[in-house]
Design a protein around this motif. Sequence first.
Motif, mmCIF file in Angstrom:
data_model
loop_
_atom_site.group_PDB
_atom_site.id
_atom_site.type_symbol
_atom_site.label_atom_id
_atom_site.label_comp_id
_atom_site.label_asym_id
_atom_site.label_seq_id
_atom_site.Cartn_x
_atom_site.Cartn_y
_atom_site.Cartn_z
ATOM 1 N N THR A 195 50.951 29.917 39.751
ATOM 2 C CA THR A 195 51.936 29.189 40.549
ATOM 3 C C THR A 195 51.854 27.687 40.328
ATOM 4 O O THR A 195 52.842 26.980 40.493
ATOM 5 C CB THR A 195 51.765 29.491 42.050
ATOM 6 N N ARG A 196 50.696 27.181 39.963
ATOM 7 C CA ARG A 196 50.562 25.736 39.749
ATOM 8 C C ARG A 196 50.867 25.326 38.312
ATOM 9 O O ARG A 196 51.351 24.232 38.064
ATOM 10 C CB ARG A 196 49.161 25.272 40.137
ATOM 11 N N SER A 197 50.552 26.171 37.362
ATOM 12 C CA SER A 197 50.773 25.792 35.969
ATOM 13 C C SER A 197 52.176 26.152 35.480
ATOM 14 O O SER A 197 52.666 25.537 34.540
ATOM 15 C CB SER A 197 49.732 26.453 35.074
ATOM 16 N N GLY A 198 52.817 27.117 36.111
ATOM 17 C CA GLY A 198 54.155 27.541 35.681
ATOM 18 C C GLY A 198 55.151 26.402 35.598
ATOM 19 O O GLY A 198 55.755 26.174 34.538
ATOM 20 N N LEU A 247 54.624 23.244 35.443
ATOM 21 C CA LEU A 247 54.191 22.249 34.454
ATOM 22 C C LEU A 247 54.526 22.700 33.043
ATOM 23 O O LEU A 247 54.962 21.899 32.209
ATOM 24 C CB LEU A 247 52.697 21.991 34.582
ATOM 25 N N LEU A 248 54.317 23.960 32.763
ATOM 26 C CA LEU A 248 54.584 24.465 31.415
ATOM 27 C C LEU A 248 56.081 24.529 31.113
ATOM 28 O O LEU A 248 56.515 24.194 30.014
ATOM 29 C CB LEU A 248 53.952 25.849 31.243
ATOM 30 N N GLY A 295 58.348 17.784 29.429
ATOM 31 C CA GLY A 295 59.268 17.108 28.533
ATOM 32 C C GLY A 295 60.712 17.121 28.986
ATOM 33 O O GLY A 295 61.584 16.634 28.271
ATOM 34 N N ARG A 296 60.994 17.689 30.130
ATOM 35 C CA ARG A 296 62.361 17.738 30.643
ATOM 36 C C ARG A 296 62.464 16.866 31.884
ATOM 37 O O ARG A 296 61.488 16.646 32.576
ATOM 38 C CB ARG A 296 62.756 19.162 31.010
#
Length: 109
Positions: free
Chosen positions: A20-23, A25-26, A30-31
């Motif tokens: 839930t925390r990295s989703g 971010l990944l 860049g957007r």
Amino acid sequence: MDGPETFLTICAMAAVTYATRSGPLLFLAGRSLPEGARRFLAHVPAAVLAALVAPALFCPDGAWSLGPGNLVLWAGLAAFGLALRSRGFFGPVALGMALVAAGRWLTGG
């Protein structure tokens, strides 16, 4: 609950927390977000904090308590007043904690 169940539960909780925390971010790297989404997300921390604090202020013993005996509510209101005036975080938190501690010490509770 000892043994492998505990270990597997901790691993599952860690995986869910990481996902839930990295989703975001990944997927958002860049957007840039639209302005409406940025404005909406700017209010999320305050809303989460209010959702966490409200039950402790209004229902300290598990039932609604809005009277003069609710020490936590009065300390919270004083801290809120200081937060509005100072726009700070640590001062109001320290004030609220000090008022609750002093009130409990004075009332023996």
